[in-house]
Write a protein that holds these residues in place. Structure first.
Motif, PDB file in Angstrom:
ATOM      1  N   HIS A 102      10.986 -61.356 -20.789  1.00 14.39           N
ATOM      2  CA  HIS A 102      10.752 -60.275 -19.827  1.00 14.39           C
ATOM      3  C   HIS A 102      10.031 -60.873 -18.615  1.00 14.39           C
ATOM      4  O   HIS A 102       9.102 -61.669 -18.773  1.00 14.39           O
ATOM      5  CB  HIS A 102       9.907 -59.164 -20.433  1.00 14.39           C
ATOM      6  CG  HIS A 102      10.613 -58.405 -21.512  1.00 14.39           C
ATOM      7  ND1 HIS A 102      10.017 -57.369 -22.193  1.00 14.39           N
ATOM      8  CD2 HIS A 102      11.864 -58.518 -22.021  1.00 14.39           C
ATOM      9  CE1 HIS A 102      10.863 -56.885 -23.085  1.00 14.39           C
ATOM     10  NE2 HIS A 102      11.983 -57.568 -23.005  1.00 14.39           N
ATOM     11  N   LEU A 144      19.886 -64.726 -24.720  1.00 22.14           N
ATOM     12  CA  LEU A 144      18.545 -64.524 -24.171  1.00 22.14           C
ATOM     13  C   LEU A 144      18.562 -63.290 -23.281  1.00 22.14           C
ATOM     14  O   LEU A 144      19.293 -63.254 -22.293  1.00 22.14           O
ATOM     15  CB  LEU A 144      18.109 -65.746 -23.365  1.00 22.14           C
ATOM     16  CG  LEU A 144      16.670 -65.759 -22.857  1.00 22.14           C
ATOM     17  CD1 LEU A 144      15.729 -65.872 -24.059  1.00 22.14           C
ATOM     18  CD2 LEU A 144      16.452 -66.941 -21.935  1.00 22.14           C
ATOM     19  N   LYS A 145      17.821 -62.298 -23.660  1.00 21.76           N
ATOM     20  CA  LYS A 145      17.788 -61.045 -22.902  1.00 21.76           C
ATOM     21  C   LYS A 145      16.763 -61.153 -21.783  1.00 21.76           C
ATOM     22  O   LYS A 145      15.621 -61.522 -22.008  1.00 21.76           O
ATOM     23  CB  LYS A 145      17.425 -59.889 -23.837  1.00 21.76           C
ATOM     24  CG  LYS A 145      17.511 -58.524 -23.175  1.00 21.76           C
ATOM     25  CD  LYS A 145      17.180 -57.433 -24.168  1.00 21.76           C
ATOM     26  CE  LYS A 145      17.276 -56.065 -23.536  1.00 21.76           C
ATOM     27  NZ  LYS A 145      16.902 -55.001 -24.496  1.00 21.76           N
ATOM     28  N   ARG A 146      17.135 -60.844 -20.584  1.00 20.98           N
ATOM     29  CA  ARG A 146      16.250 -60.977 -19.430  1.00 20.98           C
ATOM     30  C   ARG A 146      16.141 -59.631 -18.717  1.00 20.98           C
ATOM     31  O   ARG A 146      17.128 -59.035 -18.345  1.00 20.98           O
ATOM     32  CB  ARG A 146      16.801 -62.048 -18.477  1.00 20.98           C
ATOM     33  CG  ARG A 146      15.892 -62.390 -17.326  1.00 20.98           C
ATOM     34  CD  ARG A 146      16.480 -63.531 -16.518  1.00 20.98           C
ATOM     35  NE  ARG A 146      16.609 -64.734 -17.319  1.00 20.98           N
ATOM     36  CZ  ARG A 146      15.659 -65.645 -17.426  1.00 20.98           C
ATOM     37  NH1 ARG A 146      14.508 -65.452 -16.823  1.00 20.98           N
ATOM     38  NH2 ARG A 146      15.853 -66.726 -18.153  1.00 20.98           N
ATOM     39  N   LYS A 161      15.352 -64.444 -33.285  1.00 20.73           N
ATOM     40  CA  LYS A 161      15.246 -63.402 -32.275  1.00 20.73           C
ATOM     41  C   LYS A 161      14.462 -63.958 -31.088  1.00 20.73           C
ATOM     42  O   LYS A 161      13.412 -64.559 -31.260  1.00 20.73           O
ATOM     43  CB  LYS A 161      14.543 -62.165 -32.834  1.00 20.73           C
ATOM     44  CG  LYS A 161      15.342 -61.417 -33.898  1.00 20.73           C
ATOM     45  CD  LYS A 161      14.626 -60.147 -34.320  1.00 20.73           C
ATOM     46  CE  LYS A 161      15.462 -59.368 -35.335  1.00 20.73           C
ATOM     47  NZ  LYS A 161      14.784 -58.110 -35.754  1.00 20.73           N
ATOM     48  N   GLU A 162      15.003 -63.724 -29.895  1.00 20.01           N
ATOM     49  CA  GLU A 162      14.309 -64.201 -28.707  1.00 20.01           C
ATOM     50  C   GLU A 162      14.624 -63.314 -27.512  1.00 20.01           C
ATOM     51  O   GLU A 162      15.695 -62.711 -27.441  1.00 20.01           O
ATOM     52  CB  GLU A 162      14.691 -65.652 -28.415  1.00 20.01           C
ATOM     53  CG  GLU A 162      16.175 -65.904 -28.267  1.00 20.01           C
ATOM     54  CD  GLU A 162      16.484 -67.381 -28.094  1.00 20.01           C
ATOM     55  OE1 GLU A 162      17.645 -67.703 -27.833  1.00 20.01           O
ATOM     56  OE2 GLU A 162      15.554 -68.200 -28.209  1.00 20.01           O
ATOM     57  N   TRP A 163      13.651 -63.216 -26.640  1.00 18.21           N
ATOM     58  CA  TRP A 163      13.847 -62.479 -25.399  1.00 18.21           C
ATOM     59  C   TRP A 163      12.896 -63.017 -24.338  1.00 18.21           C
ATOM     60  O   TRP A 163      11.944 -63.752 -24.638  1.00 18.21           O
ATOM     61  CB  TRP A 163      13.675 -60.973 -25.573  1.00 18.21           C
ATOM     62  CG  TRP A 163      12.454 -60.476 -26.327  1.00 18.21           C
ATOM     63  CD1 TRP A 163      12.439 -59.950 -27.584  1.00 18.21           C
ATOM     64  CD2 TRP A 163      11.104 -60.415 -25.850  1.00 18.21           C
ATOM     65  NE1 TRP A 163      11.175 -59.576 -27.942  1.00 18.21           N
ATOM     66  CE2 TRP A 163      10.337 -59.849 -26.889  1.00 18.21           C
ATOM     67  CE3 TRP A 163      10.460 -60.773 -24.679  1.00 18.21           C
ATOM     68  CZ2 TRP A 163       8.952 -59.640 -26.785  1.00 18.21           C
ATOM     69  CZ3 TRP A 163       9.087 -60.571 -24.559  1.00 18.21           C
ATOM     70  CH2 TRP A 163       8.360 -60.016 -25.611  1.00 18.21           C
TER      71      TRP A 163
END
Length: 327
Positions: free
Chosen positions: A45, A1-3, A41-43
């Motif tokens: 912001h 998980l991109k933060r 795909k997941e992120w």
């Protein structure tokens, strides 16, 4: 998980205003997509934004430094699987889901949002909840409580008349609303931003004969109201005044018109108009000797409010339970 942590660029402040921590809220934008090759795909912001920032502004800033208004229209932000209009303002911390629409569909939805914001198109209605339906002439002698299940801005709905029969063929065409319950057909017009139904004509479906003209009033839970002794709301003028002898009557007026609440002083109710959602922090404490009470109305958030669940399945009778299964 991109933060990713990123604040919105600061906007110019009004003269005399300050950008205090209390004026900011934190929001998250989530993306979760299952690709054709079964990969995911997941992120996520995160943004710190000023209270009152529009969804439109948030979307445009998400695409900085190269994004355009047209690019921002290609996706929408959702809550509870529902689109949040571009003109909606963010007043509290929350999560949004990112949904890609494409150029054509995105442009169409943005055009509708622009028209609604300008007042040239019907507003999106959210009718889910409890409604009191009563005959205009007989009043309480013919009164029922309906539960509507309605997705905001949807053209259909379902529900039931409490203690009686299911609601079927629920339709919403602009402000014209219609449904059937039992042997009756009901048709009327939604007013007051989805808080009342007027000129509700009820007929016998089979014969078309009139039963009467009814009206519907949205019922709000007691939890929507809070009482604040020695507090008032300064800086927002009184839009109406009423006798405060019967507070329930005053509350129904506030609920029907979408007002913010009212203060009671010397037997009079001073009603405050709508605007940005209020909390106790927005009220002004006048001291223990200040003999005023503010009643704050906080309606359910249409994007937080859970849909009413479908009624539980009926328990089969003993005869049904013993019947053989169909081949």
């Amino acid at each position: 998980l991109k933060r990713i942590q990123r604040p919105l660029p600061e906007l110019p402040l009004r003269r005399g205003a300050s950008r205090s921590p209390g004026a900011m809220v934190d929001v998250q934008v989530l993306f979760n997509h299952l690709c054709a090759d079964s990969s995911r795909k997941e992120w996520c912001h995160e943004f710190s934004i000023q209270k009152g920032t529009t969804i439109r502004r948030l979307k445009e800033v998400m695409l900085l430094p190269k994004g355009t208004k047209e690019e921002a229209a290609k996706f929408e932000l959702r809550r509870g699987a529902r689109r949040v209009p571009d003109y909606e303002k963010v007043w509290k911390g929350c999560q949004f889901n990112f949904e890609y629409l494409g150029a054509e569909e995105g442009a169409q939805r943005s055009k509708v949002d622009d028209a609604r914001e300008a007042g040239t198109a019907e507003e999106a209605l959210a009718l889910g909840g409890r409604w009191r339906i009563s005959n205009e002439k007989t009043g309480g002698d013919q009164a029922y409580v309906n539960r509507f299940r309605h997705e905001p801005d949807g053209s259909t709905f379902s529900g039931e008349v409490e203690g009686w029969t299911p609601i079927t063929e629920g339709r919403l065409d602009g402000k014209i609303i219609s449904w059937k319950n039992g042997e009756f057909t009901c048709k009327g017009r939604v007013e007051d931003k989805g808080r009342t139904i007027v000129e509700l004509r009820v007929t016998v479906t089979r014969t078309g004969s009139d039963v009467g003209i009814f009206e519907g009033i949205r019922l709000f839970d007691h939890a929507c109201w809070s009482r604040h002794p020695h507090h008032d709301l300064r800086g927002r003028g009184d839009i109406e005044q009423m006798d405060a002898k019967d507070l329930d009557v005053v509350k129904r007026r506030v609920e029907q018109m979408g007002y913010a609440g009212f203060s009671v002083w010397q037997g009079r109710a001073f009603i405050k108009g709508g605007g940005k959602p209020l909390t106790q922090e927005d009220l002004d404490y006048g001291g223990d000797e200040h003999a005023v009470v503010f009643y704050l109305f906080t309606p359910p958030d249409a994007y937080d409010e859970d849909f009413l669940p479908e009624p539980p399945p009926r328990e089969p009778s003993s005869a049904e339970a013993q019947a053989p299964a169909a081949p």
